[in-house]
Write an enzyme that holds these catalytic residues in place. Structure first.
Site, mmCIF file in Angstrom:
data_model
loop_
_atom_site.group_PDB
_atom_site.id
_atom_site.type_symbol
_atom_site.label_atom_id
_atom_site.label_comp_id
_atom_site.label_asym_id
_atom_site.label_seq_id
_atom_site.Cartn_x
_atom_site.Cartn_y
_atom_site.Cartn_z
ATOM 1 N N ASP A 13 0.817 -1.219 0.000
ATOM 2 C CA ASP A 13 0.000 0.000 0.000
ATOM 3 C C ASP A 13 0.848 1.265 0.000
ATOM 4 O O ASP A 13 0.652 2.165 -0.823
ATOM 5 C CB ASP A 13 -0.944 0.006 1.205
ATOM 6 C CG ASP A 13 -2.011 -1.075 1.105
ATOM 7 O OD1 ASP A 13 -2.327 -1.494 -0.023
ATOM 8 O OD2 ASP A 13 -2.520 -1.495 2.157
ATOM 9 N N ARG A 91 0.405 2.928 16.244
ATOM 10 C CA ARG A 91 0.073 3.916 15.216
ATOM 11 C C ARG A 91 0.208 5.370 15.685
ATOM 12 O O ARG A 91 0.743 6.203 14.948
ATOM 13 C CB ARG A 91 -1.344 3.653 14.685
ATOM 14 C CG ARG A 91 -1.471 2.380 13.854
ATOM 15 C CD ARG A 91 -0.506 2.386 12.690
ATOM 16 N NE ARG A 91 -0.757 1.322 11.736
ATOM 17 C CZ ARG A 91 0.116 0.387 11.428
ATOM 18 N NH1 ARG A 91 1.298 0.375 12.019
ATOM 19 N NH2 ARG A 91 -0.169 -0.540 10.530
ATOM 20 N N ASP A 120 -6.803 1.883 11.068
ATOM 21 C CA ASP A 120 -5.566 2.656 11.085
ATOM 22 C C ASP A 120 -5.728 4.072 10.538
ATOM 23 O O ASP A 120 -5.035 4.993 10.966
ATOM 24 C CB ASP A 120 -4.478 1.922 10.306
ATOM 25 C CG ASP A 120 -3.873 0.781 11.106
ATOM 26 O OD1 ASP A 120 -4.069 0.764 12.334
ATOM 27 O OD2 ASP A 120 -3.198 -0.086 10.509
ATOM 28 N N SER A 169 -1.428 -9.200 4.006
ATOM 29 C CA SER A 169 -1.048 -7.871 4.485
ATOM 30 C C SER A 169 -0.560 -8.064 5.917
ATOM 31 O O SER A 169 -1.331 -8.412 6.807
ATOM 32 C CB SER A 169 -2.257 -6.920 4.449
ATOM 33 O OG SER A 169 -1.903 -5.653 4.987
#
Length: 388
Positions: A13, A91, A120, A169
């Site tokens: 990504d 994050r 996220d 992922s």
């Protein structure tokens, strides 16, 4: 110069985001930032970033991640629906480091590679939107599929680990490893063993192992009597737990947006430390402390899961958690075997346990309990008589 700073991981990504930010958004200077929170292949991500971006920075935040994010998580027994919050708790730190770089280089925009269906995007933007910079999210705004991204990456000469056959992922840091995509999106499918990278197949574990973890004021400090610096301690427990298949989670998770998602995680150290810490609390905290703390732990976990670490309540909850940890010191011994992690012994110099008072083999004056027992169910008895 129109400059944007991208939170970069080296995965599919964020890699395709670099040319997309130029072609679709008109940025002529793309800056990538890799924040090292213990993920593998940081060097690979850095090399890739330098090859495709106009400018790159790598920030080592491993120790800060453990001391300022994971240690408070342990004190709060941070867990959301069985998920140990590995990606969630990292994050905000990553986002803050990206903002610091953006302010230093004079960027006008911040970008991330999150989709519009996951959590996220919210965790990054809760931090990004504290600034006055534009926020750009190509994956969400362009609604791209994994297959399209793989082909686009190939067209632009960007090497990516994902394939149509194995479209995993993967997100890793010191605390956990998450695996998504492909057949894993189907709740009825059995995850192939190949998705696991940290943990041995539990059915292959042949010998149990016992380890002792020591804590000081709620913070883990030693493994098997050896004092370890914070990052090394977590890495050591990941290795020990992993070889016994400890710390696999396959769950249905309620995302912030209301979607239910099938999630797969690996987190050996987190499993060991959270189980040991909670057990030590049961030895050192009062019943009413534990009762209230379990309620507030859920509030803490939800805020962490939502990425709301700048919410004033989060600061208040951390102050409460710190207060409860004054006497949470001692050691816990655990047995690891075939995917299980079981506490077998514990000790604290601040234990509220009294063998003399509780043992069947000691004397004491048990008749003092008679007066208590007379009044213990008084209102219930009166109510029952009233009902005839």
């Amino acid at each position: 110069m129109k400059k944007v700073v991208l939170a970069y991981s080296g995965g599919l990504d964020t890699s395709v985001c670099v040319p997309l930010l130029r072609e679709r958004y008109g940025f002529d200077h793309v800056v990538t930032v890799v924040v090292d929170v213990g993920q593998p292949d940081v060097d690979m991500a850095e090399r890739k970033a330098r090859a495709i971006a106009d400018e790159h920075y790598t920030v080592d935040a491993k120790r800060e991640f453990v001391e300022d994010y994971l240690f408070p998580l342990i004190k709060a027994n941070g867990c959301y629906e069985g998920y140990v919050l590995g990606t969630a708790i990292a994050r905000p730190l990553i986002a803050k480091k990206v903002v610091e770089v953006a302010e230093r280089v004079g960027a006008s925009a911040l970008a991330h590679g999150c989709t519009g269906k996951g959590n996220d995007q919210l965790r990054f933007e809760a931090v990004f939107r504290l600034t006055d910079m534009e926020v750009v999210a190509p994956m969400r705004e362009l609604n791209l599929t994994r297959e399209w991204e793989i082909e686009y990456a190939r067209e632009h000469g960007i090497p990516v680990p994902a394939t149509k056959e194995k479209p995993w992922s993967i997100d890793e840091n010191l605390w956990s490893r998450s695996i998504e995509g492909g057949v894993l999106e189907e709740p009825e499918s059995v995850p192939p063993e190949e998705i696991y990278g940290w943990t041995l197949d539990p059915t292959r574990d042949e010998h149990p192992e016992e380890i002792t973890v020591s804590f000081e004021r709620g913070v883990p400090t030693e493994v098997e009597g050896k004092r370890l610096e914070p990052v090394k301690l977590v890495q050591t427990l990941n290795e020990i737990g992993g070889r016994h298949g400890v710390g696999r989670t396959d769950m249905m998770e309620d995302r912030v947006l209301g979607l239910k998602a099938r999630e797969n995680y690996e987190h050996p150290a987190a499993t060991i430390l959270l189980k040991a810490h909670r057990d030590l609390e049961s030895l050192t905290l009062t019943y009413r402390q534990l009762q209230l703390k379990r309620v507030l732990e859920q509030q803490w976990a939800e805020l962490a899961y939502f990425g709301l670490v700048d919410e004033p309540l989060f600061e208040d909850l951390n102050a409460f958690m710190d207060s409860t940890q004054r006497y949470v010191s001692g050691w816990v011994r655990l047995r690891l075997y075939a995917g299980s992690c079981r506490v077998v012994a514990r000790h604290s110099p601040h234990a509220l346990y009294s063998k003399d008072m509780v043992s069947f083999d000691t004397g004491g004056e048990p008749w003092h309990a008679e007066g208590f027992s007379v009044f213990h169910s008084l209102q219930s008895r009166i109510a029952r008589r009233r009902e005839g």
